[in-house]
Design a protein around this motif. Structure first.
Motif, short mmCIF file in Angstrom:
data_model
loop_
_atom_site.label_atom_id
_atom_site.label_comp_id
_atom_site.label_asym_id
_atom_site.label_seq_id
_atom_site.Cartn_x
_atom_site.Cartn_y
_atom_site.Cartn_z
N LEU A 59 -16.02 -46.49 5.45
CA LEU A 59 -16.27 -47.01 6.79
C LEU A 59 -17.38 -46.22 7.48
CD1 LEU A 59 -12.66 -47.75 8.11
CD2 LEU A 59 -14.35 -49.36 7.23
N ALA A 60 -17.49 -44.93 7.18
CA ALA A 60 -18.54 -44.12 7.78
C ALA A 60 -19.92 -44.62 7.36
CB ALA A 60 -18.37 -42.66 7.38
N LEU A 61 -20.08 -44.99 6.09
CA LEU A 61 -21.36 -45.51 5.62
C LEU A 61 -21.60 -46.90 6.22
CD1 LEU A 61 -23.88 -45.30 3.90
CD2 LEU A 61 -22.55 -46.11 1.94
N LEU A 62 -20.56 -47.71 6.30
CA LEU A 62 -20.69 -49.03 6.90
C LEU A 62 -21.18 -48.91 8.35
CD1 LEU A 62 -20.02 -51.93 5.85
CD2 LEU A 62 -17.86 -51.73 7.08
N GLU A 63 -20.62 -47.97 9.07
CA GLU A 63 -21.01 -47.76 10.46
C GLU A 63 -22.45 -47.26 10.56
OE1 GLU A 63 -19.41 -45.51 14.51
OE2 GLU A 63 -18.61 -44.93 12.55
N ALA A 64 -22.84 -46.36 9.67
CA ALA A 64 -24.21 -45.83 9.69
C ALA A 64 -25.23 -46.94 9.40
CB ALA A 64 -24.35 -44.71 8.66
N ILE A 65 -24.92 -47.80 8.46
CA ILE A 65 -25.81 -48.92 8.15
C ILE A 65 -25.91 -49.86 9.34
CG2 ILE A 65 -26.08 -50.98 6.71
CD1 ILE A 65 -24.75 -49.35 4.43
N SER A 66 -24.77 -50.17 9.95
CA SER A 66 -24.76 -51.06 11.10
C SER A 66 -25.58 -50.49 12.25
CB SER A 66 -23.32 -51.31 11.55
OG SER A 66 -23.28 -52.13 12.70
N ARG A 67 -25.41 -49.20 12.51
CA ARG A 67 -26.13 -48.56 13.61
C ARG A 67 -27.63 -48.63 13.39
NH1 ARG A 67 -23.02 -44.44 13.77
NH2 ARG A 67 -24.22 -43.15 12.34
N GLU A 68 -28.07 -48.36 12.16
CA GLU A 68 -29.51 -48.40 11.87
C GLU A 68 -30.04 -49.83 11.96
OE1 GLU A 68 -33.24 -47.11 11.17
OE2 GLU A 68 -31.49 -45.81 11.45
N ALA A 69 -29.26 -50.79 11.47
CA ALA A 69 -29.69 -52.19 11.53
C ALA A 69 -29.81 -52.66 12.97
CB ALA A 69 -28.71 -53.06 10.76
N GLU A 70 -28.86 -52.27 13.82
CA GLU A 70 -28.91 -52.69 15.22
C GLU A 70 -30.12 -52.11 15.93
OE1 GLU A 70 -24.76 -53.72 17.10
OE2 GLU A 70 -24.63 -51.74 16.17
N LYS A 71 -30.53 -50.92 15.56
CA LYS A 71 -31.75 -50.34 16.13
C LYS A 71 -32.96 -51.24 15.86
CE LYS A 71 -30.56 -45.43 15.59
NZ LYS A 71 -30.91 -44.20 14.80
N ARG A 72 -32.90 -51.94 14.72
CA ARG A 72 -34.02 -52.78 14.30
C ARG A 72 -33.78 -54.25 14.61
NH1 ARG A 72 -35.81 -50.04 8.54
NH2 ARG A 72 -35.13 -47.93 9.03
N SER A 73 -32.71 -54.53 15.34
CA SER A 73 -32.37 -55.90 15.73
C SER A 73 -32.21 -56.82 14.53
CB SER A 73 -33.43 -56.47 16.69
OG SER A 73 -33.52 -55.68 17.86
N LEU A 74 -31.50 -56.31 13.51
CA LEU A 74 -31.22 -57.14 12.34
C LEU A 74 -29.79 -56.91 11.87
CD1 LEU A 74 -31.35 -55.12 9.62
CD2 LEU A 74 -33.77 -55.26 10.09
N ARG A 75 -29.35 -57.75 10.95
CA ARG A 75 -28.06 -57.57 10.31
C ARG A 75 -28.28 -57.36 8.82
NH1 ARG A 75 -22.91 -61.06 11.81
NH2 ARG A 75 -24.11 -62.82 11.03
N GLN A 76 -27.74 -56.28 8.30
CA GLN A 76 -27.92 -55.92 6.91
C GLN A 76 -26.78 -56.45 6.06
OE1 GLN A 76 -30.45 -53.92 5.19
NE2 GLN A 76 -29.29 -54.91 3.54
N ASP A 77 -27.10 -57.19 5.00
CA ASP A 77 -26.09 -57.66 4.05
C ASP A 77 -25.63 -56.51 3.16
OD1 ASP A 77 -26.36 -60.19 5.09
OD2 ASP A 77 -27.40 -61.02 3.35
N VAL A 78 -24.32 -56.43 2.95
CA VAL A 78 -23.75 -55.36 2.13
C VAL A 78 -22.61 -55.91 1.27
CG1 VAL A 78 -24.29 -53.61 3.89
CG2 VAL A 78 -22.01 -54.64 3.85
N LEU A 79 -22.28 -55.16 0.22
CA LEU A 79 -21.07 -55.37 -0.56
C LEU A 79 -20.19 -54.13 -0.42
CD1 LEU A 79 -22.51 -56.76 -3.94
CD2 LEU A 79 -21.80 -58.06 -1.93
N LEU A 80 -18.89 -54.32 -0.35
CA LEU A 80 -17.96 -53.18 -0.34
C LEU A 80 -17.63 -52.78 -1.77
CD1 LEU A 80 -15.40 -54.08 2.48
CD2 LEU A 80 -17.63 -52.94 2.67
N GLU A 81 -17.69 -51.49 -2.03
CA GLU A 81 -17.37 -50.99 -3.37
C GLU A 81 -15.88 -50.73 -3.48
OE1 GLU A 81 -18.52 -47.48 -6.58
OE2 GLU A 81 -19.52 -47.53 -4.63
N VAL A 82 -15.30 -51.22 -4.56
CA VAL A 82 -13.86 -51.03 -4.83
C VAL A 82 -13.70 -50.06 -6.00
CG1 VAL A 82 -11.69 -52.15 -5.39
CG2 VAL A 82 -13.41 -53.39 -4.05
N ASN A 83 -12.91 -49.03 -5.80
CA ASN A 83 -12.58 -48.11 -6.89
C ASN A 83 -11.41 -48.72 -7.65
OD1 ASN A 83 -11.95 -46.00 -8.59
ND2 ASN A 83 -11.92 -44.44 -7.01
N ILE A 84 -11.74 -49.72 -8.47
CA ILE A 84 -10.72 -50.57 -9.07
C ILE A 84 -9.87 -49.82 -10.09
CG2 ILE A 84 -12.17 -51.47 -10.94
CD1 ILE A 84 -9.53 -53.40 -8.80
N GLY A 85 -10.41 -48.74 -10.67
CA GLY A 85 -9.64 -47.97 -11.64
C GLY A 85 -8.91 -46.79 -11.04
#
Length: 232
Positions: free
Chosen positions: A102-128
């Protein structure tokens, strides 16, 4: 074999695996993992018909982008992204794979908002459930998607995973099937800032198994470019 021949062979294997599973091969995007390949080799892969270029290292991505290496296809960032490198990737990569907290998600969102855009992301799952790997535990995904609704600068497009190293590709099938179930189950729910479009899993050694289990993106490097020389 040449890069062009390798791409054709990988495409044929994807098609065979998809058809065998009753899927349309066009549902599967081929992401060329271009780490440690120069701009000329990247361009050759694009000309051969890969759908996307994926870079693992920020500095390498910046250098090759300046050389026009990725022209003609989308650029994804598929490596582990450190928070202090977020500003260099947001807006340059059309999709960031492997958002593992969530910390990385928030950092990406904050940077994207500075640039007035929305960044597409995928969430990584530690499936094992591996201690050596980052990512959300499967049971944490619903809460992470709920939290994504509060980040105005991101748009979650799906999930990604790298299963444990196994002796043979079929040993990864349980992990791929678990990812598919997680993807489908959460795709039925409605969250703001979330559209479960992509399930990214499978690499050179196991991409056909991943396709058979429902992958919508496979990240293929060695099978396209040959073995990397890490001694350089």
């Amino acid at each position: 074999m040449s890069i062009t021949e390798n791409v054709a062979r990988v495409r044929a294997q994807i098609e065979e695996a998809a058809l065998r599973a009753g899927r349309d091969p066009k549902e599967v995007l081929l992401v060329a993992a271009t780490k440690m390949n120069d701009a000329a080799r990247v361009r050759e892969a694009i000309e051969a018909g890969v759908d996307v270029c994926g870079e693992n290292r920020v500095q390498e991505m910046l250098e090759k982008h300046a050389q026009g290496a990725y022209e003609g296809v989308p650029l994804h960032f598929i490596g582990h992204l450190q928070k202090n490198k977020v500003r260099q990737v947001v807006g340059l990569a059309s999709l960031i794979h492997g958002v593992d907290s969530l910390a990385l998600l928030e950092a990406i969102s904050r940077e994207a908002e500075k640039r007035s855009l929305r960044q597409d992301v995928l969430l990584e799952v530690n499936i094992g459930g591996e201690a050596s790997k980052s990512g959300f535990a499967p049971e944490e995904i619903p809460a992470a998607l709920e939290a994504a609704a509060g980040f105005g600068g991101i748009f979650v497009r799906g999930l990604m995973a790298i299963p444990p190293i196994c002796a043979s590709p079929d040993e990864n099938r349980p992990f791929f099937l678990a990812m598919r179930k997680l993807f489908v189950d959460n795709g039925r729910k409605k969250y703001d800032n979330v559209s479960m479009d992509f399930l990214s899993m499978g690499m050179s050694g196991d991409f056909t198994e991943a396709v058979a289990c429902g992958a919508g993106m496979v990240r293929v490097g060695t099978a396209i470019f040959g073995a990397r020389n890490y001694s350089k």
